[in-house]
Design an enzyme around this catalytic site. Structure first.
Site, PDB file in Angstrom:
ATOM      1  N   LYS A 151     -19.048   4.924  31.783  1.00  0.00           N
ATOM      2  CA  LYS A 151     -19.862   4.844  33.004  1.00  0.00           C
ATOM      3  C   LYS A 151     -20.878   5.985  33.034  1.00  0.00           C
ATOM      4  CE  LYS A 151     -16.166   2.449  35.507  1.00  0.00           C
ATOM      5  NZ  LYS A 151     -15.096   2.486  36.519  1.00  0.00           N
ATOM      6  N   GLN A 211     -11.767   6.589  40.141  1.00  0.00           N
ATOM      7  CA  GLN A 211     -11.204   5.724  39.107  1.00  0.00           C
ATOM      8  C   GLN A 211      -9.731   5.420  39.391  1.00  0.00           C
ATOM      9  OE1 GLN A 211     -13.040   4.280  36.716  1.00  0.00           O
ATOM     10  NE2 GLN A 211     -11.323   3.227  35.792  1.00  0.00           N
ATOM     11  N   ASP A 234     -18.063   0.865  44.286  1.00  0.00           N
ATOM     12  CA  ASP A 234     -17.027   0.010  43.706  1.00  0.00           C
ATOM     13  C   ASP A 234     -16.728  -1.194  44.611  1.00  0.00           C
ATOM     14  OD1 ASP A 234     -15.934   0.458  41.192  1.00  0.00           O
ATOM     15  OD2 ASP A 234     -14.704   2.151  41.869  1.00  0.00           O
TER      16      ASP A 234
HETATM   17  N1  GUN Z   1      -9.842   0.620  37.332  1.00  0.00           N
HETATM   18  C1  GUN Z   1      -9.983  -0.597  36.757  1.00  0.00           C
HETATM   19  N2  GUN Z   1     -11.140  -1.162  37.134  1.00  0.00           N
HETATM   20  C2  GUN Z   1     -11.747  -0.296  37.964  1.00  0.00           C
HETATM   21  C3  GUN Z   1     -12.969  -0.319  38.676  1.00  0.00           C
HETATM   22  O1  GUN Z   1     -13.764  -1.283  38.642  1.00  0.00           O
HETATM   23  N3  GUN Z   1     -13.250   0.779  39.425  1.00  0.00           N
HETATM   24  C4  GUN Z   1     -12.400   1.831  39.504  1.00  0.00           C
HETATM   25  N4  GUN Z   1     -12.746   2.845  40.283  1.00  0.00           N
HETATM   26  N5  GUN Z   1     -11.253   1.885  38.863  1.00  0.00           N
HETATM   27  C5  GUN Z   1     -10.933   0.823  38.096  1.00  0.00           C
END
Ligand code: GUN
Length: 288
Positions: free
Chosen positions: A52, A96, A119
């Site tokens: 990311k 995350q 998100d």
């Molecule tokens: N863990 C698995 N997928 C995601 C996501 O799209 N965002 C976040 N913050 N954590 C995750």
């Protein structure tokens, strides 16, 4: 049979975002700034967050990585979230997942300011999504929609079967595919761990979306010939021939299913890269 190339599609979207950033910069606007919070050192989470941050650099966003120890207390983590809410330099941020067991993830997600929740996990954004009000869409289902759209896959009137009812993939995916929109207008079935006659149901799917986190769960006998198969799984399985000691595999037995599908996403290089492109898209929107 068509391979839905998420890596190339994500790259194309990132090029588009990069261009928009360059145009904004030329007119003196502020660079979008994404922050990512990571707690502990789960290797998969570290890898995702690394991708990311790298993608932010590629498109010309500013980014901040906030690394916190595994044993952080919940109130301390919420203080970090509050600081990001209050920081005018940050346009959007993510925490995350998964978080360590001693932390109530829902309480943390609810502390994120909805307007910075790129998100789309805050109840306000999840609620807007369920009501069809514009909001930040969660990156994984949004990435799947975007891929269906860019590959011009017809969804109207189709039966979409979703394996998995998680709040970050299965549930929002079902809402988005059943919307009166394009892509959308599907008849949707959600299957889960208590579903009976699973293969009977999946064999009626025109579009099958697997998001259960079980390697090679979807086998060729579960597929209707000509189905579109979307594999959300990113499972690490041991592989001594790899330097890392593991390889990534999806929820779908790709080699068998590829024979009967009309279109299929690979793992890696399918849904995963699309989620990154969608997070960037949300961050661009957060800045506007
Ligand atoms: N863990 C698995 N997928 C995601 C996501 O799209 N965002 C976040 N913050 N954590 C995750």
């Amino acid at each position: 049979m068509m391979i839905l190339d998420g890596k190339a599609t994500s790259k194309a979207i990132q090029e588009e975002i990069k261009e928009i950033v360059a145009i904004r910069m030329a007119s003196g606007q502020k660079r979008p700034h994404l922050a990512a919070v990571i707690v502990g050192d789960n290797p998969a989470s570290r890898s995702y967050v690394g991708h990311k941050i790298k993608a932010c650099e590629f498109v010309g966003f500013d980014s901040s990585l906030i690394e916190l120890p595994e044993n952080i207390r919940q109130d301390e983590l919420i203080d970090e979230v509050q600081a990001l809410n209050d920081d005018q330099a940050i346009d959007g941020f993510i925490v995350q997942l998964p978080l360590p067991d001693h932390i109530d993830a829902q309480a943390v997600l609810e502390a994120v300011a909805p307007e910075k929740d790129v998100d789309g996990f805050h109840p306000i954004n999840a609620g807007k999504l369920s009501l069809g009000i514009p909001s930040y869409l969660p990156a994984t289902p949004a990435g799947i929609l975007e891929m269906l759209d860019r590959y011009a896959i017809e969804t109207a009137g189709k039966h979409a079967v979703i394996l998995g009812r998680s709040s970050i993939v299965g549930t929002p995916m079902a809402l988005l595919l059943s919307r009166n929109a394009s892509p959308g207008n599907c008849t949707v079935t959600i299957c889960h761990s208590r579903t009976q006659n699973l293969a009977e149901i999946t064999r009626t799917a025109d579009i099958l979306i697997a998001a259960i986190g079980k390697p090679h769960f979807v086998t060729s006998d579960m597929i209707k010939p000509g189905a579109v198969v979307i594999d959300v799984g990113i499972n690490r399985i041991e592989d001594s021939t790899k330097k890392s000691g593991f390889r990534l595999t999806g929820d779908v037995d790709f080699d068998a299913v590829v024979e009967s599908a009309s279109a299929i996403t690979p793992v890696p290089g399918g849904v995963g890269p699309m989620t990154i492109a969608m997070l960037l898209k949300n961050t661009l929107q957060a800045r506007t």
